[in-house]
Design a protein around this motif. Sequence first.
Motif, PDB file in Angstrom:
ATOM      1  N   LYS A   1      24.699  50.702  32.178  1.00 53.02           N
ATOM      2  CA  LYS A   1      25.873  50.301  32.957  1.00 53.02           C
ATOM      3  C   LYS A   1      25.923  51.057  34.280  1.00 53.02           C
ATOM      4  CE  LYS A   1      29.879  48.344  33.726  1.00 53.02           C
ATOM      5  NZ  LYS A   1      29.990  46.904  34.051  1.00 53.02           N
TER       6      LYS A   1
ATOM      7  N   LEU B   1      26.145  49.555  38.122  1.00 52.22           N
ATOM      8  CA  LEU B   1      27.147  49.955  39.100  1.00 52.22           C
ATOM      9  C   LEU B   1      26.499  50.398  40.414  1.00 52.22           C
ATOM     10  CD1 LEU B   1      29.513  51.813  36.638  1.00 52.22           C
ATOM     11  CD2 LEU B   1      30.195  49.885  38.080  1.00 52.22           C
TER      12      LEU B   1
ATOM     13  N   ARG C   1      25.511  47.435  42.215  1.00 50.97           N
ATOM     14  CA  ARG C   1      26.670  46.721  42.736  1.00 50.97           C
ATOM     15  C   ARG C   1      27.189  47.330  44.043  1.00 50.97           C
ATOM     16  NH1 ARG C   1      32.626  45.704  40.156  1.00 50.97           N
ATOM     17  NH2 ARG C   1      33.073  43.847  41.378  1.00 50.97           N
TER      18      ARG C   1
ATOM     19  N   LEU D   1      34.943  52.773  39.996  1.00 53.65           N
ATOM     20  CA  LEU D   1      34.978  51.399  39.487  1.00 53.65           C
ATOM     21  C   LEU D   1      34.434  51.263  38.074  1.00 53.65           C
ATOM     22  CD1 LEU D   1      33.682  49.455  42.619  1.00 53.65           C
ATOM     23  CD2 LEU D   1      36.045  49.763  41.899  1.00 53.65           C
TER      24      LEU D   1
ATOM     25  N   CYS E   1      35.106  51.885  34.966  1.00 55.95           N
ATOM     26  CA  CYS E   1      35.835  51.355  33.805  1.00 55.95           C
ATOM     27  C   CYS E   1      36.716  50.158  34.149  1.00 55.95           C
ATOM     28  CB  CYS E   1      36.682  52.465  33.181  1.00 55.95           C
ATOM     29  SG  CYS E   1      35.708  53.841  32.537  1.00 55.95           S
ATOM     30  N   GLY E   2      36.539  49.590  35.325  1.00 57.17           N
ATOM     31  CA  GLY E   2      37.313  48.410  35.713  1.00 57.17           C
ATOM     32  C   GLY E   2      38.791  48.683  35.862  1.00 57.17           C
TER      33      GLY E   2
ATOM     34  N   SER F   1      42.746  48.900  37.189  1.00 54.10           N
ATOM     35  CA  SER F   1      43.677  47.931  37.783  1.00 54.10           C
ATOM     36  C   SER F   1      44.098  48.359  39.172  1.00 54.10           C
ATOM     37  CB  SER F   1      44.925  47.796  36.898  1.00 54.10           C
ATOM     38  OG  SER F   1      44.585  47.370  35.599  1.00 54.10           O
TER      39      SER F   1
ATOM     40  N   LEU G   1      34.644  44.662  46.683  1.00 51.93           N
ATOM     41  CA  LEU G   1      34.749  44.994  45.267  1.00 51.93           C
ATOM     42  C   LEU G   1      36.180  44.812  44.760  1.00 51.93           C
ATOM     43  CD1 LEU G   1      32.498  48.188  45.243  1.00 51.93           C
ATOM     44  CD2 LEU G   1      31.904  45.915  44.390  1.00 51.93           C
ATOM     45  N   VAL G   2      37.153  45.198  45.571  1.00 52.95           N
ATOM     46  CA  VAL G   2      38.556  45.024  45.195  1.00 52.95           C
ATOM     47  C   VAL G   2      38.867  43.539  45.022  1.00 52.95           C
ATOM     48  CG1 VAL G   2      40.920  45.188  46.100  1.00 52.95           C
ATOM     49  CG2 VAL G   2      39.414  47.189  46.169  1.00 52.95           C
TER      50      VAL G   2
ATOM     51  N   GLU H   1      36.732  41.078  44.379  1.00 55.00           N
ATOM     52  CA  GLU H   1      35.988  40.510  43.246  1.00 55.00           C
ATOM     53  C   GLU H   1      36.656  40.846  41.917  1.00 55.00           C
ATOM     54  OE1 GLU H   1      31.475  40.703  45.204  1.00 55.00           O
ATOM     55  OE2 GLU H   1      32.047  42.058  43.581  1.00 55.00           O
ATOM     56  N   ASP H   2      37.190  42.055  41.788  1.00 61.00           N
ATOM     57  CA  ASP H   2      37.766  42.494  40.511  1.00 61.00           C
ATOM     58  C   ASP H   2      39.269  42.260  40.413  1.00 61.00           C
ATOM     59  OD1 ASP H   2      35.219  43.267  39.975  1.00 61.00           O
ATOM     60  OD2 ASP H   2      35.604  45.420  39.901  1.00 61.00           O
TER      61      ASP H   2
ATOM     62  N   MET I   1      41.595  43.973  41.829  1.00 61.95           N
ATOM     63  CA  MET I   1      42.311  45.249  41.759  1.00 61.95           C
ATOM     64  C   MET I   1      43.375  45.336  42.848  1.00 61.95           C
ATOM     65  SD  MET I   1      39.292  48.060  41.149  1.00 61.95           S
ATOM     66  CE  MET I   1      38.236  47.374  42.441  1.00 61.95           C
TER      67      MET I   1
END
Length: 333
Positions: free
Chosen positions: A130, A134, A137, A168, A170-171, A173, A199-200, A202-203, A205
């Motif tokens: 993982k 990252l 990414r 980032l 653990c993903g 919020s 990244l914000v 895409e996720d 957040m």
Amino acid sequence: MNKLLEVSDLRVTLNTSRGQVHALCDVSFELERGDSLGLIGESGCGKSMTALALMGLLPEGAKVSGSIRFDGQELTSLDDGAMGRLRGHRIGMVFQEPMTALNPLHTIGQQIAEPLRLHLGLNARDARAKALELLERVHLPDPARRLDAYPHQLSGGQRQRVVIAIALACGPSLLIADEPTTALDVTLQREVLELIARLVAEDGMALLLVSHDLAVMADSVRRLLVMYGGTVVEQGPTEEVFRRLSHPYTRGLFAARPRLGLPRRSRLATIPGRVPELADLPAGCPFASRCGFVVPACHDALPAQHPVGLDHTARCIRLGAVLDTPLEQGLVT
């Protein structure tokens, strides 16, 4: 969207050699899921202290009052163990100096894997896999080889990408980015900011961005909070704040920014004086001693937030006079 973070009347008191000082006073704001909010101001105005309060990383002995609600949970009453389970999991943070944020004795792979093993329960092999994902990414060059590198073997821009990967992992919020481009050159600053924005998005957040750079805020956040003397002096949608600069301090920041096309040898406008020490904050408006609009009443008490426009407020009792004055007036150059 619904509210992810609600901060109400946040106050932080610190113990110093000069006694107790108020580092934050009456700080209130909200942040919705997937939204972006910026904190801006000079060094010492309370931006980073606000971020540390949200993370539960205040100096030892700090006293906190008011409310910090994250996803409906009150954070000010949580013990260290409960905050530790949130920190790095639901709330990630990108620190301004990656060399001090990273452990020089551990490899990059070990440091990214740590929150994955701690919060998500991954074994060593899965955590390493993982961690590699990252690093890919965040576009770190040659990520497989960098896993076993130490922080001192990476450039400043590469280290900042590693810090982003850790935040980032653990993903979360909510992502808090505290001056994430301070130690980088202009080209790397833009790359890092664009990376964070992508990244914000895409996720999905929420982003809380701390910076002293007006241009960064204009391009990066939907809402803006201007801080001075440990409190919020102006807040509103970023576009609206820039369109109608309403607090004398906000005007000073805007007037002092470098601009292309200025005549040779021209001097930038400056705000007179300097940010007061926490122990020396006045009872009234914290900006009164540097303000060109000051009247005796400004020294009596901390002004309330006064409406400027839709969802736009400023903490100034002379708001009408400020708005009626051209931007370049009321400042010392």
